[in-house]
Enzyme design. Structure first.
Site, PDB file in Angstrom:
ATOM      1  N   CYS A  49      48.679  43.451  40.587  1.00 51.13           N
ATOM      2  CA  CYS A  49      49.057  44.800  40.111  1.00 51.13           C
ATOM      3  C   CYS A  49      48.225  45.898  40.749  1.00 51.13           C
ATOM      4  O   CYS A  49      48.349  47.077  40.394  1.00 51.13           O
ATOM      5  CB  CYS A  49      48.990  44.822  38.596  1.00 51.13           C
ATOM      6  SG  CYS A  49      50.012  43.524  37.869  1.00 51.13           S
TER       7      CYS A  49
ATOM      8  N   GLU B 116      44.938  46.683  40.810  1.00 52.63           N
ATOM      9  CA  GLU B 116      43.747  47.325  40.255  1.00 52.63           C
ATOM     10  C   GLU B 116      42.436  46.737  40.763  1.00 52.63           C
ATOM     11  O   GLU B 116      41.381  47.293  40.484  1.00 52.63           O
ATOM     12  CB  GLU B 116      43.785  47.306  38.715  1.00 52.63           C
ATOM     13  CG  GLU B 116      43.594  45.952  38.046  1.00 52.63           C
ATOM     14  CD  GLU B 116      44.889  45.149  37.941  1.00 52.63           C
ATOM     15  OE1 GLU B 116      45.856  45.464  38.659  1.00 52.63           O
ATOM     16  OE2 GLU B 116      44.924  44.203  37.135  1.00 52.63           O
TER      17      GLU B 116
ATOM     18  N   ASN C 229      44.721  42.263  43.952  1.00 52.92           N
ATOM     19  CA  ASN C 229      45.420  41.352  43.042  1.00 52.92           C
ATOM     20  C   ASN C 229      46.851  41.885  42.798  1.00 52.92           C
ATOM     21  O   ASN C 229      47.191  42.973  43.279  1.00 52.92           O
ATOM     22  CB  ASN C 229      44.615  41.237  41.742  1.00 52.92           C
ATOM     23  CG  ASN C 229      44.638  42.516  40.955  1.00 52.92           C
ATOM     24  OD1 ASN C 229      44.693  43.597  41.522  1.00 52.92           O
ATOM     25  ND2 ASN C 229      44.620  42.405  39.662  1.00 52.92           N
TER      26      ASN C 229
HETATM   27  P1  ADP Z   1      47.158  40.730  30.601  1.00 53.03           P
HETATM   28  O1  ADP Z   1      47.546  41.863  29.719  1.00 53.03           O
HETATM   29  O2  ADP Z   1      48.049  39.542  30.408  1.00 53.03           O
HETATM   30  O3  ADP Z   1      45.716  40.345  30.502  1.00 53.03           O
HETATM   31  P2  ADP Z   1      47.615  42.545  32.856  1.00 53.03           P
HETATM   32  O4  ADP Z   1      49.005  43.008  32.649  1.00 53.03           O
HETATM   33  O5  ADP Z   1      46.501  43.477  32.493  1.00 53.03           O
HETATM   34  O6  ADP Z   1      47.394  41.132  32.127  1.00 53.03           O
HETATM   35  O7  ADP Z   1      47.439  42.151  34.372  1.00 53.03           O
HETATM   36  C1  ADP Z   1      46.133  41.977  34.896  1.00 53.03           C
HETATM   37  C2  ADP Z   1      46.172  41.065  36.072  1.00 53.03           C
HETATM   38  O8  ADP Z   1      46.457  39.746  35.618  1.00 53.03           O
HETATM   39  C3  ADP Z   1      47.252  41.371  37.088  1.00 53.03           C
HETATM   40  O9  ADP Z   1      46.900  42.341  38.027  1.00 53.03           O
HETATM   41  C4  ADP Z   1      47.393  40.013  37.721  1.00 53.03           C
HETATM   42  O10 ADP Z   1      46.339  39.794  38.621  1.00 53.03           O
HETATM   43  C5  ADP Z   1      47.268  39.091  36.543  1.00 53.03           C
HETATM   44  N1  ADP Z   1      48.584  38.796  35.949  1.00 53.03           N
HETATM   45  C6  ADP Z   1      49.285  39.528  35.069  1.00 53.03           C
HETATM   46  N2  ADP Z   1      50.468  38.946  34.766  1.00 53.03           N
HETATM   47  C7  ADP Z   1      50.520  37.817  35.470  1.00 53.03           C
HETATM   48  C8  ADP Z   1      51.474  36.749  35.613  1.00 53.03           C
HETATM   49  N3  ADP Z   1      52.619  36.759  34.969  1.00 53.03           N
HETATM   50  N4  ADP Z   1      51.165  35.751  36.454  1.00 53.03           N
HETATM   51  C9  ADP Z   1      50.017  35.722  37.118  1.00 53.03           C
HETATM   52  N5  ADP Z   1      49.087  36.689  37.021  1.00 53.03           N
HETATM   53  C10 ADP Z   1      49.319  37.721  36.225  1.00 53.03           C
END
Ligand code: ADP
Length: 577
Positions: free
Chosen positions: A283, A285, A281
């Site tokens: 980031c 992880e 995905n």
């Molecule tokens: P959150 O804190 O908003 O739940 P995270 O920063 O933990 O999100 O990111 C987790 C995953 O969510 C990322 O690896 C990605 O797959 C998805 N994600 C995060 N930000 C975005 C975004 N702006 N657009 C689409 N997917 C995102």
């Protein structure tokens, strides 16, 4: 009126102004005129109640009881699911998963079908990852038309542009991960794509998929074949060290690409008989097979420290309840196309992780860059995983193991409800909502200036501020002073033990960043999202040694970020280290 509404939202759960602003702009349900129709507490109840509906299918009449247990967990900010679960639960957009991997096969049909699917996922606020490695290289033959292929980069630009367009109607900036295998003939073009053109592909993180053989060759003066994925024909043989250097130069310049250690990833592939993993995905992880999605959720470690100690029992219980929550999410999520539902429900992958590690360490007086911190982080990851696995095994006994268990898992694997249970996400937004540090990252700064609704606010880390006031060394002048460099390590007006316990990302040597990632990865099923911060003056050689050290440390991927190397850096300091 806006300010009053902000205060009301803020009061209920005592959230920060930054948290309330994000919630109001993107998370709270609004009426036709854009005014919020729910409070933050109600938003959390909405998610809890909606998710608990899954319980009815297993035991009629039980959902209310689970809804109130889930609500208490969320309202206590002890655990938060990934953003799409908070935004979309109980709304017409029913996709609750944070991330998806889509296939990109070497045909126009596949390329445009996944492009269409990705639009639906971005609309729901989810992120997408793809391997472009199967696309024939630029200039290759197209038999059906007699023309020449435009290559992976041309399609990647198309995907990027689509993200841009969809973002305008959506809730957040679209994010994607594009992976290209090191053996692809267009690899150099891929490396140059962002490094030489700032602003290009801004919706994508780039990763090179590397093998152990490539890295061994890079170390020992060996070579790497470039292979046309369409014909399987070898087209060139290049010194591996030269290719690695090109990756390091690009990463040094722009932060992209990162590396994905595909052999390490596939050694831990929980479903090897369903296929080889080639992408993650956005980031990094969650390594996934094509069409799989993953529901993430994170425990807030800062909430599990009492009286200077970690409350292990309470953390374990919360981990178990969170696994049940995430299992329910898979059932109530609505999937915009059938392939996604089918693959997701076959492996039922979830990703329970944690945030607030840096805050926990600071509150216990343990410097992030110390053996004690690395040991404690490993212990936290192992404790969370033990309880998460126990919960997943119990659910397997109650509800059955994930459907692909028999045909996909390794022989003699323990029967769980989920092919993959833990993962450490960046928690970019949910940590802001919970008011703690993100994922396993150190603090960015102890005090900094943040622009909220057009006003410049001086924010001081709340834990640091409380400590400083309790111990009598807090002054406004000190806070303003800290905001200039971000950190306190060299500040003579701060007591030595506090200076040690409050390092910032840039004050922590890359060695410790990597050790922390590796220590946590050892006890995590999927992968760990982490950025290795490098000072502005770091060299290409430093990037290279970090990449190789990461491979040896058996982490699944690596991303470096050299301070100042991106134009649109989110937080900046007046006088960087
Ligand atoms: P959150 O804190 O908003 O739940 P995270 O920063 O933990 O999100 O990111 C987790 C995953 O969510 C990322 O690896 C990605 O797959 C998805 N994600 C995060 N930000 C975005 C975004 N702006 N657009 C689409 N997917 C995102």
């Amino acid at each position: 009126r806006d300010a009053k509404a902000l205060l009301e939202v803020r009061d209920e759960l005592k959230l920060s102004l930054a948290a309330v602003t994000v919630l109001r702009e993107r998370y709270l349900l609004t009426d036709a005129r854009g005014r919020p129709v729910e409070s933050t507490g109600e938003l959390l109840d909405r998610s809890a109640t909606f998710v608990a509906q899954a319980e009815e299918d297993y035991r009629a009449g039980s959902s209310q009881r689970w809804a109130s247990r889930f609500s208490a967990l969320l309202r206590g900010l002890e655990f938060l699911p990934n953003s799409p679960t908070l935004m979309n639960a109980g709304t017409p957009i029913g996709l609750l998963s944070g991330c998806v991997v889509l296939p990109v096969e070497d045909s126009l049909r596949s390329i445009f079908s996944s492009l269409g699917h990705s639009a639906l996922i971005h609309q729901a606020g989810g992120g997408t990852g793809y391997a472009f490695s199967h696309l024939r290289p630029r200039g290759d033959r197209i038999v059906s038309t007699g023309g020449t292929a435009s290559g992976p980069l041309s399609f990647l630009r198309l995907y990027d542009h689509a993200s841009e367009v969809i973002q305008q109607g959506g809730r957040r900036r679209g994010a994607g991960m594009a992976v290209l295998d090191v053996s692809h003939p267009d690899i150099r073009e891929f490396l140059a794509a962002k490094a030489n053109a700032p602003g290009e592909l801004s919706h994508f993180n780039l990763s090179v998929g590397v093998s152990d053989a490539f890295l061994r060759a890079a170390e020992s003066g060996g070579t790497q074949w470039l292979v046309n994925p369409r014909s399987g024909r070898k087209v060139a043989r290049v010194p591996a060290a030269e290719l690695l250097d090109a990756m390091c130069e690009a990463a040094h310049r722009s932060g992209d690409p990162g590396l994905l250690f595909l052999d390490t990833i596939n050694r831990a592939n929980p479903l090897p008989r369903l296929g080889r993993i080639e992408a993650t995905n956005p980031c990094g992880e969650v390594p996934l097979l094509p069409y799989e999605s993953c529901n993430l959720g994170s425990l807030n470690l800062a909430r599990f420290a009492t009286g200077g100690r970690v409350d292990w029992d309470r953390l374990g219980e919360a981990a178990e309840l969170s696994v049940r929550f995430l299992d329910d999410v898979i059932d109530v999520s609505r999937y915009p196309f059938p392939e996604l539902e089918q693959a997701t429900k076959a492996g039922r992958k979830i990703g329970l992780g944690f945030m607030g590690l840096a805050e926990l360490l600071a509150s216990l007086g343990i410097p992030y860059d110390s053996d004690d911190a690395v040991r404690l982080a490993g212990r936290v990851a192992s404790h969370v995983r033990r309880h998460a696995h126990a919960a997943s095994e119990r659910l397997a006994r109650e509800r059955g193991p994930y459907p692909a268990f028999e045909r996909g898992a390794r022989p003699r694997e323990t029967a769980r409800r989920h092919a993959q249970v833990t993962s450490v996400a960046p928690t970019g937004t949910i940590s802001l909502i919970a008011g703690t540090t993100s994922g396993i990252e150190p603090m960015f700064a102890i005090a900094y200036v943040r622009t909220v609704l057009g006003r410049q606010l001086l924010e001081t880390n709340p834990h640091f501020e409380r400590l400083a006031r309790d111990r009598g060394f807090y002054t406004d002048e000190l806070a303003a002073n800290i905001a200039r460099t971000g950190g306190v390590r060299d500040n003579p007006n701060v007591p030595a033990d506090v200076r040690a316990a409050y390092p910032t990302a840039l004050e922590i040597a890359p060695y410790w960043h990597l050790r922390m990632q590796a220590a946590v990865q050892r006890h995590v099923d999927a992968a760990v999202s982490k950025t290795i911060n490098l000072p502005a003056g770091a060299t290409v050689g430093d990037v290279r040694s970090t990449f190789l050290a990461a491979w040896r440390a058996k982490v699944k991927g690596i991303t470096v970020y050299r301070y100042g190397s991106k134009e649109d850096q989110v937080l900046t300091l007046a006088e960087p280290a």
